[in-house]
Every structure is written in structure tokens, then in C-alpha cells.
Design an enzyme around this catalytic site. Structure first.
Site, mmCIF file in Angstrom:
data_model
loop_
_atom_site.group_PDB
_atom_site.id
_atom_site.type_symbol
_atom_site.label_atom_id
_atom_site.label_comp_id
_atom_site.label_asym_id
_atom_site.label_seq_id
_atom_site.Cartn_x
_atom_site.Cartn_y
_atom_site.Cartn_z
ATOM 1 N N ARG A 38 -6.218 -10.473 12.122
ATOM 2 C CA ARG A 38 -6.132 -11.840 12.649
ATOM 3 C C ARG A 38 -7.475 -12.300 13.212
ATOM 4 N NH1 ARG A 38 -0.106 -12.623 15.382
ATOM 5 N NH2 ARG A 38 1.038 -12.061 13.487
ATOM 6 N N LYS A 199 17.517 -10.938 8.369
ATOM 7 C CA LYS A 199 18.470 -12.041 8.497
ATOM 8 C C LYS A 199 18.217 -13.172 7.508
ATOM 9 C CE LYS A 199 19.525 -11.400 13.417
ATOM 10 N NZ LYS A 199 19.575 -12.079 14.740
ATOM 11 N N GLY A 352 3.628 -11.794 8.950
ATOM 12 C CA GLY A 352 4.574 -10.954 9.683
ATOM 13 C C GLY A 352 4.491 -9.491 9.294
ATOM 14 N N GLY A 375 6.627 -16.692 10.804
ATOM 15 C CA GLY A 375 7.558 -17.792 11.055
ATOM 16 C C GLY A 375 7.028 -19.130 10.602
#
Length: 536
Positions: A38, A199, A352, A375
Site C-alpha cells: 500500500r 458472504k 483485500g 470493499g
């Protein structure tokens, strides 16, 4: 990208506040950075600003301190790593707002870099506090958002600050938007999406939005259990989102209708429900035991996925294929990493945990693009507008080129084109349909009008989306209609005047004639063809 970037502004000598995402993973015991990707991703913007003599002020969060000062989440360790990478000293502030920080900023010289303390030590950051944003804004002349990974959050340093400083995109954020936008709008087919993770509810927006755009949808990970149950297979003790069954069935039907191929696992790695230490076994989806749970995709599924992906020209991947944190259950995930790293295609990894796995395996350089936002990338691919992107300044068109075009026509044509704009549509409802012309017209997209400055009358849009003549005038003369709130008298407001002659044509979506007094008469229904407009 329609938003202004750091390339579009003058930064020499300016104090530039850059929101970066330095939320790097740490070894909690050694307090060392385990993955600096990052930090590396933000380097193009930081170096660009340094090379152009800006005074660079970096702001970021790290972890979840919940509005309290947590020593192990201080950013000094990040400043040390950034200093090593840049080969120059990066200053560190003890806070991110306040008089002491303002003094530190004031002492910066051109090309200096200062990293402020963790934004989330202040609870006002996550609540989107205006006063906190104002305190940050007092430090700088310009705001640059280069934190794509947090641009889906309406935090003070992402959204609210744009109310107090000119706000533009950093080079990383610009690349994220363009890359993810391209795989949605113009991917090279065949196009496959490989989706895993726990999910479905976290990814349903993205799944629904890409259905119809992709040729293949491959499902793995824990979410595969919900898909399998929706198709009446036994899934034992696996995690299932029962509330999503109806949604999944709707998605499956839509995929079939659109001609998309949906690939689900045909075999699974399973273990006893009560312990991860039990010996795993491979079973077909038809022979799933009721007392076991799924922890990975099986070898035949890996072969099926491999065969499909090797034939694709674009691949997007988000989410592991199983419990990759446990090496025994990471076979499927690692197989997909090696495969995607070695196929001849445009490959995009959606941030992620998926990005972490690729980094861990040392295959970053083999992937076309790795998003820094898990996200955020899911929401963007789900068709959502990211708050941190929406607030950035829109690009404006060069004024001279469009004016020159009009002037040339005016000077050389005996029946000149005075205006080429789009009129607002209205009128009484059609007695047969009950709808107005506004509701049924196929007019050019306003966004495209803004980009091109002159309407092509070629791109139909959805019901009710139509610019009026005022935005049309503005776009024609190189102004961004979204930046103005004007109605009549647009040309006069801009100080532009045309001498109209008898029989001049004003092409406003309809044809009409201008008499010798400059009044529009004899308005006739009819559209300008795309070919004619291009010719003009």
C-alpha cells in the site's frame, strides 16, 4: 476519468494534503510491516508532487483505534519505511491537527514530506465531522485523494474536507477508477469473474451488476455453499446465508437468461464440523455428508476452473476459494493465484485478502492490476458511486477549441449554424401512452455531452434523462454544465454574442428558422441525424 487529477492543477510551492491508505498489515509482536504494497502503491503521486516542488503533507489511518490514541498504531513505523523507499527523510507529526502540526507544516520547504499521525485517533474522522475536516484543511492549499481503499466511506478526510479545499484525484485513485471502469465497460471477451470469500451479502451488488457483462461466473469459497443449497444440494454444516437463497436463485435465473455460464464447485474438501485438525477428505457435491463442512474447492473443480480461465481474455478475481489461512485448506486458492498469474489475459485482483495472498506468493508482477481497495472495489463494480470520488472536482473542457469551431462556421456558411445544443423536452402526455416526450426521448447522455463539448446525438439513455438547452449551451462552449446552475440568458452571461441572419439554422434537437429580427419561427419536429451532426 471525468474527475480532475493531480496532473490538472499547479502544485509548485503549494501545500498539498494527500489522503493515502497506509493501513498496512503489522506483525503485532515485532511491530514490523509485513507487507508494504500500500505504501508502494502511493509512490507515484508522492514522487510526482516532490518532483514538482510541492510541500507534501500525508494523512492516513492505521487499524481501528476507535477514537483513542493507541501507541502500537502510531504511524512512525510507516514514515520510517517510506523514508527508506524514497531515499529521503519523511517527517512525522505527533498529531494530525492543532497548532503544533500547523507549525510543522509551516516549516516545510518545497519537496519536503511530512506524515501526520493516525487520523482515527480522533473519533471525528469516522463521523465525518465538519470541524475536524476544517482543521485538516487549514494545513494546505490543495487536497488530493489517493486512498481508493477508503473512498467508499464518508469520513472527514475523504468527503467532508472537499468542502474546504480544491479536491482532486491522486494517480493511484485515477488508475483504480480507470482500470475497474474499463473491465466493466469495455473488457476483452471472453470475460470471467472468479468470486470467493465468505458472504454473498457483501458482494451481491457486484454480482448483480456484472451479470450480463461477464461470459463466465465462477463461484468458490464459503459462499459456494449458499449457491449449492439454492440448487438443492446438501451442504452439511457449512456456512449458509439462508436469507440470500431467494436472491441467489434470482441471480441464477438472470445468468441463464443472459447466456452467462455459471460454474459452481463439483467437488469439495470437507472436514468434521467440530475441529479443523481432523483429516480433510474430498467428496463430490452429490455425496456431501450432513455432519461435515466445506473448507476448500476440490481437485476436479480446480481443473474445471483452470480450463475455463485459460480461455478468457479478461479475468477479475475477488475472494479466496477456501479457508486459506490454514495451509491444508489453501490448495484451491493457491492454485488460482498460480493460474491467474500465468495466463495470457488482462487480470485484475480486487484487493483485500485476495491481494494479500498474491503478495505472499510473490506473484504481484504477474498480475495486470491489483486493486488496493477490497470493499471499495466491490462497491464500485456494484455500480455504486463512491462518496470520496463524487466530491472531487469535475474536469472542464478547453474553451478555445469549441469557440473556434463555431466561429469558423459562422464566418464561412451563408446559412450558418448558430448553435448546436440539446433542448429540454416536455409537452403534454401522449394520449395513447400517457407519457411525455421527456419520458420517452432518446437523447445524448449529459456526461458524454460534457466530455465532448458538442453533442453527437448518438447515445440513448434511460427514461427521463435529458439535459435542457442551458446545459447544452454551456457544454458547447467548453463549460462543464454540472458546475453551473443557470437557466435563461446563458450566452449573455458568458459574454458571447452572435449576429443572427435571415434563415440561420439553430439546431436544437429540432429544426427551426430564425427571422430577420432574430426570432425563432416555424419550429419543426425532427432530429439531426448522427451522420449530419458529425459532418457539421
Amino acid at each position: 476519468m471525468e474527475k480532475m487529477s493531480v496532473r490538472d492543477i499547479e502544485v509548485d510551492g503549494k501545500k498539498v494534503l494527500v489522503r493515502v491508505d497506509f493501513n498496512v498489515p503489522l506483525d503485532s509482536k515485532k511491530r514490523t510491516i509485513t507487507d508494504d504494497s500500500r505504501i508502494q502503491a502511493a509512490l507515484p503521486t508522492i514522487k510526482y508532487l516532490i518532483e514538482r516542488g510541492a510541500r507534501v503533507i500525508l494523512i492516513s489511518h492505521l487499524g481501528r483505534p476507535k477514537g483513542k490514541v493507541v501507541d502500537k498504531l502510531r504511524l512512525n513505523i510507516v514514515a520510517q519505511r517510506l523514508s527508506q523507499i524514497l531515499g529521503k527523510q519523511v517527517g512525522v507529526a505527533t498529531d494530525c491537527i492543532g497548532p503544533e502540526v500547523e507549525n510543522s507544516v509551516s516549516s516545510l520547504n518545497s519537496g519536503d514530506v511530512l506524515l501526520l499521525e493516525n487520523l482515527r485517533f480522533h473519533s471525528d474522522e469516522e463521523t465525518g465531522s465538519a470541524s475536524f475536516a476544517q482543521a485538516l484543511a487549514r494545513l494546505a492549499d490543495i487536497f488530493v485523494n489517493d486512498a481508493f481503499g477508503t473512498s467508499h466511506r464518508a469520513h472527514a478526510s475523504i468527503v467532508e474536507i472537499a468542502n474546504y479545499l480544491p479536491a482532486v484525484a491522486g494517480l493511484l485513485l485515477e488508475k483504480e477508477i480507470e482500470t475497474l471502469g474499463n473491465i466493466l465497460e469495455k473488457p476483452a471477451h471472453p470475460f470471467a469473474a472468479l468470486i470467493g470469500g465468505a458472504k454473498i451479502s457483501d458482494k451481491i451488488g457486484m454480482l448483480e451488476n456484472i451479470t450480463g457483462k461477464v461470459d463466465y461466473l465462477l463461484i468458490g469459497g464459503a459462499m459456494a455453499a449458499t449457491f449449492l443449497k439454492a440448487k438443492s444440494y446438501e451442504v452439511g454444516q457449512s456456512l449458509v446465508e439462508d436469507e440470500m437463497i431467494v436472491t441467489v436463485n434470482r441471480l441464477i435465473k438472470r445468468a441463464t437468461k443472459n447466456g452467462m455460464c455459471l460454474l459452481l464447485p463439483v467437488d469439495l474438501v470437507v472436514i468434521d464440523n467440530n475441529s479443523t485438525k481432523t483429516k480433510p477428505e474430498v467428496v463430490s457435491i452429490e455425496n456431501m455428508p450432513k455432519d461435515k463442512r466445506i473448507v476448500d474447492i476440490g481437485p476436479q473443480t480446480i481443473r474445471n476452473f483452470r480450463k475455463t480461465l485459460r480461455g478468457c481474455n479478461t479475468v477479475f478475481w475477488n475472494g479466496p476459494m477456501g479457508m486459506y489461512e490454514t495451509p491444508r485448506f489453501a490448495t484451491g486458492t493457491r492454485a488460482m493465484v498460480r493460474l491467474i498469474a500465468n495466463i495470457n489475459a488482462t487480470t485484475v485482483v480486487g484487493g483485500g485478502s485476495t491481494a494479500e495472498i498474491v503478495t505472499e506468493m510473490g506473484l504481484i508482477d504477474k498480475i495486470t492490476f491489483i486493486s488496493t481497495g477490497g470493499g471499495a472495489s466491490l462497491k464500485f463494480l456494484g455500480g455504486e458511486i463512491l462518496p470520496g470520488v463524487e466530491v472531487l472536482l469535475n474536469k472542464e473542457l478547453p474553451l478555445d477549441s469549441n469557440l473556434q469551431l463555431i466561429q469558423n462556421i459562422s464566418q464561412t456558411s451563408p446559412s450558418k449554424i448558430a448553435l448546436i445544443v440539446i433542448d429540454g423536452l416536455g409537452g403534454l402526455p401522449d394520449p395513447n401512452t400517457g407519457k411525455t416526450e421527456l419520458e420517452t426521448a432518446k437523447t445524448p447522455n449529459l456526461d458524454k455531452l460534457v466530455n465532448e463539448g458538442i453533442c453527437g446525438l448518438s447515445d440513448p439513455v434511460g427514461t427521463g434523462i435529458t439535459p435542457g438547452s442551458a446545459p447544452g449551451h454551456l457544454a458547447l462552449f467548453g463549460y462543464n454544465p454540472l458546475n453551473y446552475n443557470v437557466g435563461r440568458g446563458v450566452l449573455e452571461t458568458l459574454g458571447i454574442d452572435f449576429e443572427l441572419r435571415t434563415d440561420d439554422v439553430a439546431a436544437r434537437g429540432n429544426f427551426c428558422t430564425v427571422d430577420d429580427k432574430g426570432l425563432v419561427t416555424d419550429r419543426r419536429a425532427g432530429r439531426i441525424s448522427t451522420e449530419k451532426c458529425n459532418e457539421l
